[in-house]
Design a protein around this motif. Structure first.
Motif, mmCIF file in Angstrom:
data_model
loop_
_atom_site.group_PDB
_atom_site.id
_atom_site.type_symbol
_atom_site.label_atom_id
_atom_site.label_comp_id
_atom_site.label_asym_id
_atom_site.label_seq_id
_atom_site.Cartn_x
_atom_site.Cartn_y
_atom_site.Cartn_z
ATOM 1 N N THR A 88 4.299 -3.626 1.728
ATOM 2 C CA THR A 88 5.115 -4.515 0.908
ATOM 3 C C THR A 88 5.909 -5.494 1.765
ATOM 4 O O THR A 88 6.021 -6.677 1.436
ATOM 5 C CB THR A 88 6.072 -3.682 0.028
ATOM 6 O OG1 THR A 88 5.305 -2.774 -0.758
ATOM 7 C CG2 THR A 88 6.892 -4.569 -0.897
ATOM 8 N N LEU A 89 6.449 -5.004 2.869
ATOM 9 C CA LEU A 89 7.247 -5.845 3.762
ATOM 10 C C LEU A 89 6.458 -7.043 4.277
ATOM 11 O O LEU A 89 6.999 -8.142 4.437
ATOM 12 C CB LEU A 89 7.737 -5.017 4.954
ATOM 13 C CG LEU A 89 8.781 -5.663 5.878
ATOM 14 C CD1 LEU A 89 10.094 -5.849 5.148
ATOM 15 C CD2 LEU A 89 8.969 -4.833 7.136
ATOM 16 N N ALA A 90 5.158 -6.854 4.503
ATOM 17 C CA ALA A 90 4.307 -7.952 4.965
ATOM 18 C C ALA A 90 3.742 -8.762 3.798
ATOM 19 O O ALA A 90 3.620 -9.990 3.871
ATOM 20 C CB ALA A 90 3.161 -7.402 5.818
ATOM 21 N N MET A 100 13.786 -9.100 -2.662
ATOM 22 C CA MET A 100 14.187 -10.400 -3.187
ATOM 23 C C MET A 100 14.559 -11.359 -2.054
ATOM 24 O O MET A 100 14.306 -12.560 -2.129
ATOM 25 C CB MET A 100 15.313 -10.234 -4.203
ATOM 26 C CG MET A 100 14.836 -9.461 -5.430
ATOM 27 S SD MET A 100 16.079 -9.169 -6.709
ATOM 28 C CE MET A 100 16.154 -10.760 -7.512
ATOM 29 N N VAL A 101 15.093 -10.837 -0.959
ATOM 30 C CA VAL A 101 15.341 -11.661 0.218
ATOM 31 C C VAL A 101 14.015 -12.175 0.784
ATOM 32 O O VAL A 101 13.915 -13.308 1.265
ATOM 33 C CB VAL A 101 16.112 -10.856 1.290
ATOM 34 C CG1 VAL A 101 16.132 -11.603 2.620
ATOM 35 C CG2 VAL A 101 17.540 -10.570 0.826
ATOM 36 N N PHE A 122 0.799 -1.219 0.000
ATOM 37 C CA PHE A 122 0.000 0.000 0.000
ATOM 38 C C PHE A 122 0.838 1.279 0.000
ATOM 39 O O PHE A 122 0.313 2.374 -0.123
ATOM 40 C CB PHE A 122 -0.999 -0.047 1.169
ATOM 41 C CG PHE A 122 -0.764 0.921 2.295
ATOM 42 C CD1 PHE A 122 -1.709 1.917 2.555
ATOM 43 C CD2 PHE A 122 0.357 0.841 3.114
ATOM 44 C CE1 PHE A 122 -1.525 2.795 3.605
ATOM 45 C CE2 PHE A 122 0.535 1.727 4.157
ATOM 46 C CZ PHE A 122 -0.411 2.719 4.407
ATOM 47 N N GLU A 123 2.172 1.136 0.072
ATOM 48 C CA GLU A 123 3.036 2.308 -0.082
ATOM 49 C C GLU A 123 2.975 2.891 -1.482
ATOM 50 O O GLU A 123 3.371 4.028 -1.717
ATOM 51 C CB GLU A 123 4.497 1.938 0.212
ATOM 52 C CG GLU A 123 4.763 1.370 1.590
ATOM 53 C CD GLU A 123 4.766 -0.144 1.609
ATOM 54 O OE1 GLU A 123 5.622 -0.703 2.319
ATOM 55 O OE2 GLU A 123 3.928 -0.754 0.925
ATOM 56 N N ALA A 171 6.202 -4.811 -5.616
ATOM 57 C CA ALA A 171 5.988 -3.403 -5.963
ATOM 58 C C ALA A 171 5.477 -2.658 -4.736
ATOM 59 O O ALA A 171 4.885 -3.237 -3.834
ATOM 60 C CB ALA A 171 4.982 -3.276 -7.107
ATOM 61 N N GLY A 172 5.723 -1.363 -4.722
ATOM 62 C CA GLY A 172 5.261 -0.513 -3.633
ATOM 63 C C GLY A 172 6.399 -0.104 -2.724
ATOM 64 O O GLY A 172 6.921 -0.911 -1.957
ATOM 65 N N GLY A 173 6.821 1.157 -2.805
ATOM 66 C CA GLY A 173 7.872 1.653 -1.929
ATOM 67 C C GLY A 173 9.275 1.247 -2.336
ATOM 68 O O GLY A 173 10.184 1.239 -1.504
ATOM 69 N N ILE A 174 9.466 0.930 -3.615
ATOM 70 C CA ILE A 174 10.778 0.479 -4.090
ATOM 71 C C ILE A 174 11.352 1.516 -5.059
ATOM 72 O O ILE A 174 10.755 1.797 -6.092
ATOM 73 C CB ILE A 174 10.664 -0.886 -4.795
ATOM 74 C CG1 ILE A 174 10.004 -1.915 -3.872
ATOM 75 C CG2 ILE A 174 12.044 -1.376 -5.239
ATOM 76 C CD1 ILE A 174 9.519 -3.152 -4.604
#
Length: 313
Positions: free
Chosen positions: A152-154, A183-184, A139-140, A170-173
């Protein structure tokens, strides 16, 4: 750099330039593809014949793969899809609709299909529909977004846990460090939008680009969930939307305020007062306007440096 995404699209780096309305014309898409990533035309802001022109210009400007992003909420989708096939485009990213509607039709005509989702639920539906890959967007992100506000992290590890096909984050990158982090977490590649808005080749108005690089933390907000969630720079139009909410606005009143061509007015024509200014939270980390090739070089260099640092920990 060879992985599932580079092999799927026949590109050098596992990066996709997002197909953003009023930002992603043929200049941006061809520059992205020429830089070793996948460029996308944003069909959402183009009438069918305008899209045809952009495809033809893009083919002249690059001999590398490029694709078209097609939001399926528009009434002329059949005409758009027909043009994509007629012009020989081999990659389509679909969004804002049911992937079952077009996936098989496109694949039967030799097109690789990727669908954009904002939740595990819809990632599973897209995989069931037979898409070749999924973009999971936190949602970023700028533009149309998920209602659940999953970051995105979640989102990326939750989607990775449930699907087996290639996954694009995607989102905040906007940086190589963020690319490595995604990718990790399980992504095979990344889709980047906001960073490419602030590029020389973006079709956005120069005044909008300046707003993007001037943006700070907290200058954007996700809103208009009742219509199609979108993250906006806080300007007069945004404030008008919030005032309507305070007054208990109906969906019809929100639609009336939104009207037609607000996004074009803001991002393409540069009306920073009455226009709709869509951009991601990561705009707070974007400080300059650069050529696409330089942006890609910077991202890859930082990605490799960050990977080396992590290996030394």
């Amino acid at each position: 750099m060879i992985n599932k995404i580079t092999e799927l699209f026949n590109i050098k780096y596992p990066i996709i330039q997002a197909g953003m309305v009023w930002n992603s014309g043929w200049r941006l898409a061809s520059a992205a593809s020429n830089s070793g990533i996948l460029g996308l035309l944003g069909a959402g802001s183009m009438y069918p014949e305008v899209l045809r022109t952009h495809i033809q210009k893009c083919k002249k400007a690059t001999n590398k793969p490029f694709g078209v992003n097609v939001p399926m909420l528009y009434p002329n989708v059949q005409e758009i899809m027909d043009i994509i096939i007629e012009e020989g485009v081999k990659i389509v990213f679909t969004s804002a609709g049911n992937p079952k509607t077009w996936t098989s039709w496109l694949q039967e005509r030799g097109v690789t299909v990727v669908h954009v989702v904002s939740s595990v639920k819809f990632a599973l539906k897209a995989q069931e529909a037979g898409v070749d890959a999924i973009v999971a967007e936190g949602f970023e992100a700028g533009g149309h977004n998920g209602r659940d506000e999953t970051t995105t992290l979640a989102l990326i590890p939750m989607v990775r846990e449930q699907i087996t096909i290639p996954l694009i984050a995607a989102g905040g990158i906007a940086t190589g460090k963020a690319m490595l982090a995604c990718m990790v977490l399980g992504a095979d590649g990344v889709q980047i939008g906001s960073r490419f808005v602030a590029s020389n080749e973006s079709s956005a108005h120069d005044d909008f680009k300046q707003v993007v690089i001037d943006a700070k933390e907290g200058d954007t907000q996700l809103t208009l969930k009742e219509l199609a969630p979108v993250r906006l720079i806080k300007n007069k139009f945004y404030n008008d939307v919030q005032q309507l909410y305070k007054e208990g606005a109906t969906i019809e009143q929100l639609k009336e305020l939104l009207g037609r061509a607000r996004a074009k007015k803001g991002m393409f024509e540069g009306d920073l007062v009455e226009g709709e200014l869509e951009i991601g939270q990561i705009s707070g980390l974007i400080h300059d306007i650069k050529p696409v090739a330089q942006i890609v070089d910077d991202i890859i260099k930082e990605f490799e440096e960050a990977k080396t640092r992590v290996c030394l920990l």
